[in-house]
Structure formats: C-alpha cells, structure tokens
Design a protein around this motif. Structure first.
Motif, PDB file in Angstrom:
ATOM      1  N   PRO A 297      13.873 -42.721 -30.214  1.00 10.62           N
ATOM      2  CA  PRO A 297      13.301 -41.398 -30.480  1.00 10.62           C
ATOM      3  C   PRO A 297      12.782 -40.753 -29.189  1.00 10.62           C
ATOM      4  CG  PRO A 297      12.195 -43.129 -31.772  1.00 10.62           C
ATOM      5  CD  PRO A 297      13.039 -43.808 -30.764  1.00 10.62           C
ATOM      6  N   ARG A 298      12.579 -39.429 -29.220  1.00  7.80           N
ATOM      7  CA  ARG A 298      12.004 -38.787 -28.040  1.00  7.80           C
ATOM      8  C   ARG A 298      10.613 -39.379 -27.790  1.00  7.80           C
ATOM      9  NH1 ARG A 298      12.359 -34.812 -32.044  1.00  7.80           N
ATOM     10  NH2 ARG A 298      10.422 -33.796 -32.652  1.00  7.80           N
ATOM     11  N   LYS A 299      10.158 -39.225 -26.531  1.00  3.84           N
ATOM     12  CA  LYS A 299       8.971 -39.967 -26.103  1.00  3.84           C
ATOM     13  C   LYS A 299       7.753 -39.743 -26.987  1.00  3.84           C
ATOM     14  CE  LYS A 299      10.444 -40.514 -21.378  1.00  3.84           C
ATOM     15  NZ  LYS A 299      10.116 -40.486 -19.949  1.00  3.84           N
ATOM     16  N   GLU A 300       7.499 -38.497 -27.376  1.00  2.00           N
ATOM     17  CA  GLU A 300       6.267 -38.253 -28.143  1.00  2.00           C
ATOM     18  C   GLU A 300       6.338 -38.846 -29.546  1.00  2.00           C
ATOM     19  OE1 GLU A 300       8.238 -35.947 -26.868  1.00  2.00           O
ATOM     20  OE2 GLU A 300       8.328 -34.121 -28.081  1.00  2.00           O
ATOM     21  N   LEU A 301       7.542 -39.221 -29.981  1.00  2.00           N
ATOM     22  CA  LEU A 301       7.647 -39.891 -31.281  1.00  2.00           C
ATOM     23  C   LEU A 301       7.596 -41.408 -31.138  1.00  2.00           C
ATOM     24  CD1 LEU A 301      10.345 -37.736 -33.136  1.00  2.00           C
ATOM     25  CD2 LEU A 301       7.873 -37.788 -33.535  1.00  2.00           C
ATOM     26  N   CYS A 302       7.609 -41.899 -29.888  1.00  2.00           N
ATOM     27  CA  CYS A 302       7.499 -43.355 -29.666  1.00  2.00           C
ATOM     28  C   CYS A 302       6.044 -43.798 -29.771  1.00  2.00           C
ATOM     29  CB  CYS A 302       8.035 -43.738 -28.286  1.00  2.00           C
ATOM     30  SG  CYS A 302       9.833 -43.630 -28.163  1.00  2.00           S
TER      31      CYS A 302
END
Ligand code: KG4
Ligand code: ZN
Length: 343
Positions: A297-302
C-alpha cells in the motif's frame, strides 16, 4: 455501505469512514508522537490517557469530514488486538457504546489483518496464495496465505520487532521518536557499507527473525566510539545507513526465501516499517527479478490508520462475523484463520 473504523492499539487515535470497504471518505488521526518523544518509545499509561482525551473529537471530526450524519453509519469496526491493553480498551469501549447507541453491528478486527487490508483501499484484492510480511513497531511476522485465504505463520521475531529495532537505534543515537522515519532520513546521507553490523539469523534456515543482537551491536559500537573519545555525530548518517541496511537485508532475504519455499508468485507487505523506501525498493527488485510481484500500500496506509480497520471490518460484515457487546480488548488477539477470501 459506510463503515466507521476506530484504531487505538498503540499511540495513534484514529477514526475513518470507508465506503464499500475500499473508498476512503475520511481518515483522521491524532498522533501522540510528541507525548512519547521524550521517552524514546511509547509509554502505555500516557497513551491510554491521551486516547481517552481525544477519541470523541477524532471520531466526531472523521464523521464530519466524510460529510455524513452519524446515523448513516452501517457498522463500527474496531481494533480488538493485538496491542496495548489499556489503549485497546479505550477504542473498544467507545465502539461498543456507539454501536449500542446507533443500533448498528460491531466488528472486532485484528490489527495485523487491518495492515493487510490496507491493500483493499488501493483497489486491490489480497492476492491468494501469497506470502505476507507484516512489519511494525510490535510485530515482525511472515505469513502464508493459501488459495482460500487460510493463514498460517511461517516465521516471526523471537525478540524485538523490526520497527522496535529502528526506534531503539534512534533512541541510542538521541534522534527522537519514532525512529524508523528518522533513521531512514539520516541514512540518505550515509554509506551503508561503512559499518559492518550483524545480519541476525540470516544463515539460519528458519523463517524466524531476531533483532536484539543487532541493537546490542549498535550499543557496543557506540560505547567503543565513546571509549575512543570519538564523537558519533558526524558518523550518524553512516551508522543509520548501515543499520537500516542490516534490517532490510534480513527482512528481504527471509521474505524471498519464504516466497520460494511456498512456491507463490505474490508477496504482500504491510505495517509501519513497510513505509521504508529501501525495504520497498529492495524487495521489489529481488522479487521482480524472479518474476514475482510485490503488493504494497502507499506509505500513509502502511503506518497505523483506521481506514484499514474499516476495510477489514467490511469483510467481517459480509461474512457475518459480528462481535457482541461483551467484546473485551485482547492484547494477544490471534489472527483470523481466514483472511481476504471471498465472502
Ligand atoms: O504499524 P505501525 O504504525 O504501528 C504499530 O503497529 O506498531 O508501525 C510503527 C513502526 C515504528 O516502529 C516506526 O519507527 C516504524 O513503524 N516506521 C518505519 C518507517 N515509518 C514508520 N520504519 C522504517 N522506515 C520508515 N519509513
Ligand atoms: Zn500497526
């Protein structure tokens, strides 16, 4: 269908509204980084009190940001564990109260399942069969997901989690908290082959991890610098780069090995450490060279968020996995037997 997600397992108070399990209508979090920074790690009692102070406001703002009335919520998904007992209790109690007041179902989500479900918010399905690596401040675990979404643990950390190893290194270097993003930033200006840190358990054929030896190696390295009356400040970028490289090497090697042993061509990664660029890039390069695919997932969803909890909750809803109002927080909540399968 609109699901309200609530996440309070560690040091973020997060709330989100997700439509149909994949469209983020709002996702807010109140970070406690400033609160814990002086201690170089999360202080459970402080985390718990702060969750109590802000949860009402965070949930209210998340619903407002989704531009809906609270009465439009179809179900409430909450992180039930694993995590800090007191911190989990705040989210679970709040979710139970709201579920009862609104007369909508309650969904108990495993935090790690939430991390994997972040992929659903990217419009992707969880690939099955696959191997999944979840790397956070509290967990480092390699999972096998069968064709039917059945999940079993291939390996996990025997001591510290990878995120914890980053956090403790930053603390030793006096760089602040959380350590992962800071170490990554300092590493950009450093040389990763300057200092030779151990790659714990790399030659061990098991898929388990161990990071405490690496942390101790850094401690001794810093002690030696002090004994030699050398100032570590100018060496921080090299230390950060070499230390980060050691963690990434171990994570990548074991994940590649797991994918090959399981004979799968898809690998999923999630959790706060999956935001690390070197890890993302190295894993992608290694697996793509073997014709395999990495899903991340994109970083802010990690890193921790409540949208991933709502996405996981949506699947519980479709499968009829409802929680009752006697739901209690479970700091060692086990992973569900089936993940990501079609309901
Ligand atoms: O999943 P997460 O947000 O919270 C837990 O469930 O623990 O993960 C937090 C962890 C922290 O240890 C933090 O230092 C680490 O993820 N982290 C990173 C990066 N961003 C966050 N580690 C390495 N590189 C990053 N860019
Ligand atoms: Zn997490």
């Amino acid at each position: 269908m609109l699901i309200l997600g609530i996440e309070t397992s560690c040091d973020e108070t997060a709330a989100a509204v997700v439509a149909d399990g994949r469209i983020i209508r709002s996702s807010l979090l109140s970070s406690q980084e400033d609160l814990h920074r002086p201690y170089g790690g999360v202080v459970p009692e402080l985390a718990c009190r702060r969750h109590v102070e802000v949860i009402d406001d965070v949930v209210t703002r998340a619903v407002a940001a989704a531009e809906i009335a609270l009465s439009r919520i179809s179900a409430i998904a909450v992180t039930c564990g694993p995590g800090l007992a007191g911190a989990l209790a705040v989210g679970v109690s709040f979710a139970k109260g709201l579920s009862w007041t609104l007369g909508v179902p309650l969904l108990a989500v495993n935090h790690l399942e939430g991390h994997l479900s972040a992929l659903l918010l990217e419009g992707q399905e969880l690939p099955c069969p696959s191997v999944a690596l979840i790397v956070s401040g509290g967990h480092t675990v390699l999972l096998s997901l069968t064709e039917k979404g059945r999940c079993h643990v291939l390996g996990e950390t025997l001591d510290d989690a990878a995120g914890e190893a980053f956090d403790k290194a930053a603390k030793m270097l006096g760089l602040g908290y959380p350590g992962g993003p800071i170490i990554e930033e300092r590493a950009q200006r450093g040389d990763a082959v300057k200092i030779s840190f151990p790659r714990p358990h790399l030659s061990d054929p098991s898929l388990d991890f161990s990071f405490s030896g690496l942390k101790t190696a850094l401690l001794y390295y810093l002690k030696k610098l002090k004994a030699d009356e050398r100032c570590p400040d100018s060496l921080v970028p090299d230390i950060a780069a070499s230390y980060q490289q050691a963690i990434v090497d171990v994570l990548v090697e074991k994940t590649v090995r797991a994918a090959s042993r399981e004979g799968v061509s898809d690998v999923v990664i999630g959790g706060g450490v999956a935001a690390n660029s070197l890890l993302r890039q190295t894993l992608r390069e290694r697996l793509e060279a073997e014709g395999k695919k990495v899903h991340v997932p994109r970083k802010e969803l990690c890193t921790d968020n409540a949208a991933m909890i709502a996405a996981a909750g949506y699947r519980h809803f479709l499968m009829g996995r409802f929680a009752s109002l006697d739901l209690a927080p479970q700091p060692d909540f086990p992973l569900p037997r089936v993940m990501g399968s079609d309901p």
